[in-house]
Design a protein around this motif. Structure first.
Motif, PDB file in Angstrom:
ATOM      1  N   GLY A 192       0.806  -1.207   0.000  1.00  0.00           N
ATOM      2  CA  GLY A 192       0.000   0.000   0.000  1.00  0.00           C
ATOM      3  C   GLY A 192       0.840   1.257   0.000  1.00  0.00           C
ATOM      4  O   GLY A 192       0.424   2.300  -0.530  1.00  0.00           O
ATOM      5  N   ASP A 226      -4.941   1.692  -6.813  1.00  0.00           N
ATOM      6  CA  ASP A 226      -6.411   1.706  -6.828  1.00  0.00           C
ATOM      7  C   ASP A 226      -6.977   0.534  -6.026  1.00  0.00           C
ATOM      8  O   ASP A 226      -7.941   0.685  -5.267  1.00  0.00           O
ATOM      9  CB  ASP A 226      -6.928   1.649  -8.267  1.00  0.00           C
ATOM     10  CG  ASP A 226      -6.687   2.934  -9.038  1.00  0.00           C
ATOM     11  OD1 ASP A 226      -6.472   3.983  -8.390  1.00  0.00           O
ATOM     12  OD2 ASP A 226      -6.712   2.899 -10.282  1.00  0.00           O
ATOM     13  N   SER A 228      -5.439  -1.058  -3.609  1.00  0.00           N
ATOM     14  CA  SER A 228      -5.106  -0.830  -2.207  1.00  0.00           C
ATOM     15  C   SER A 228      -6.126   0.085  -1.537  1.00  0.00           C
ATOM     16  O   SER A 228      -6.452  -0.092  -0.358  1.00  0.00           O
ATOM     17  CB  SER A 228      -3.695  -0.240  -2.092  1.00  0.00           C
ATOM     18  OG  SER A 228      -3.308  -0.113  -0.750  1.00  0.00           O
ATOM     19  N   LYS A 229      -6.628   1.066  -2.270  1.00  0.00           N
ATOM     20  CA  LYS A 229      -7.663   1.948  -1.724  1.00  0.00           C
ATOM     21  C   LYS A 229      -8.929   1.161  -1.401  1.00  0.00           C
ATOM     22  O   LYS A 229      -9.570   1.399  -0.371  1.00  0.00           O
ATOM     23  CB  LYS A 229      -7.984   3.056  -2.725  1.00  0.00           C
ATOM     24  CG  LYS A 229      -6.873   4.102  -2.884  1.00  0.00           C
ATOM     25  CD  LYS A 229      -7.237   5.129  -3.942  1.00  0.00           C
ATOM     26  CE  LYS A 229      -6.104   6.118  -4.170  1.00  0.00           C
ATOM     27  NZ  LYS A 229      -6.416   7.080  -5.261  1.00  0.00           N
ATOM     28  N   ALA A 232      -8.281  -0.690   1.766  1.00  0.00           N
ATOM     29  CA  ALA A 232      -8.306   0.208   2.923  1.00  0.00           C
ATOM     30  C   ALA A 232      -9.728   0.519   3.343  1.00  0.00           C
ATOM     31  O   ALA A 232     -10.040   0.592   4.540  1.00  0.00           O
ATOM     32  CB  ALA A 232      -7.545   1.477   2.589  1.00  0.00           C
ATOM     33  N   GLU A 233     -10.610   0.706   2.367  1.00  0.00           N
ATOM     34  CA  GLU A 233     -12.013   0.998   2.685  1.00  0.00           C
ATOM     35  C   GLU A 233     -12.656  -0.171   3.414  1.00  0.00           C
ATOM     36  O   GLU A 233     -13.444   0.018   4.348  1.00  0.00           O
ATOM     37  CB  GLU A 233     -12.772   1.327   1.403  1.00  0.00           C
ATOM     38  CG  GLU A 233     -12.380   2.652   0.768  1.00  0.00           C
ATOM     39  CD  GLU A 233     -13.016   2.857  -0.587  1.00  0.00           C
ATOM     40  OE1 GLU A 233     -13.788   1.976  -1.029  1.00  0.00           O
ATOM     41  OE2 GLU A 233     -12.743   3.907  -1.222  1.00  0.00           O
TER      42      GLU A 233
END
Length: 236
Positions: A192, A226, A228-229, A232-233
């Motif tokens: 990340g 993208d 990784s986002k 994370a969410e």
């Protein structure tokens, strides 16, 4: 435009479904286009023999494809024995996860990850890594709630993506039709925070140039960022 209608820097549709399995401490169903993989993470109160007494744990993975995950039925590897490809992929998944897990925090325990390909359309190893991280993170949340560990061992996220030269042009996230005809293909495992964990790149015909490789890596870094986002969410 590619056969799928995507632009060359466009990911397939990605869906991450945490908690998909009722019984596993951590799980995730990952869908990357028509590639679907069920990833589960299980806690084990033992460690491999070579780690006993060392005060740290381990993360390891097993990978397999269901008989009808592809166009024709494959024999189960439990019957015919593991292929070299399978062994390579599950070692890759394990290495990728250990790069972002603090093994000392685990204590003398291990997390066993299973990645079962339900449906394959290219990129099964990269999808497995992406989904496995979610499963491991969920398992660590469970262990914290149960008081098994005091702090999370997760140091960073990790995701993976494939890229290749398709009709001479760099392309992101290859499906099977593109992967089977690419002039070069590569798999990138990236954290990340942007660190490289592993890169696998192969020319299928003529050698590729350093500039072409740099273009593939640039696509991979954007694609993994993208993904990784999304991770994370879900992780919260």
């Amino acid at each position: 435009m590619r056969p799928s209608g995507r632009t060359f820097n466009e990911l397939r549709s990605i869906e991450l479904v945490p908690g998909f399995s009722k019984h596993a401490e951590g799980s995730c169903l990952v869908k990357c286009g028509d590639t679907h993989v069920l990833c589960t993470a299980s806690w084990d109160e033992t460690t491999p023999p070579w780690l006993r007494g060392g005060g740290r744990g381990w993360v390891t993975a097993e990978y397999g494809m269901l008989p009808r995950s592809t166009g024709g039925r494959m024999k189960r590897e439990a019957k015919r024995g593991q292929s070299g490809r399978t062994q390579e992929i599950q070692r890759l998944i394990g290495r990728s996860l250990r790069a972002v897990v603090d093994l000392k925090v685990l204590g003398e325990r291990q997390i066993l990850v299973d990645c079962d390909v339900i449906q394959a359309d290219g990129g099964t190893r990269t999808a497995s890594i992406t989904g496995a991280w979610v499963a491991v993170n969920e398992a660590c949340k469970w262990a914290l709630e149960q008081g098994i560990i005091k702090t999370s061992p997760i140091r960073d996220r990790v995701a993976a993506i494939s890229c290749g030269l398709v009709a001479g042009a760099p392309a992101l996230d290859l499906d099977y039709d593109e992967d089977s005809s690419a002039q070069a293909d590569a798999n990138f495992v990236i954290t990340g925070s942007g660190g490289l964990v592993e890169v696998q790149a192969t020319a299928e015909g003529d050698p590729f140039t350093e500039e072409q490789f740099a273009a593939l890596m640039s696509l991979a870094k954007d694609g993994c960022a993208d993904i990784s986002k999304m991770q994370a969410e879900i992780a919260g």
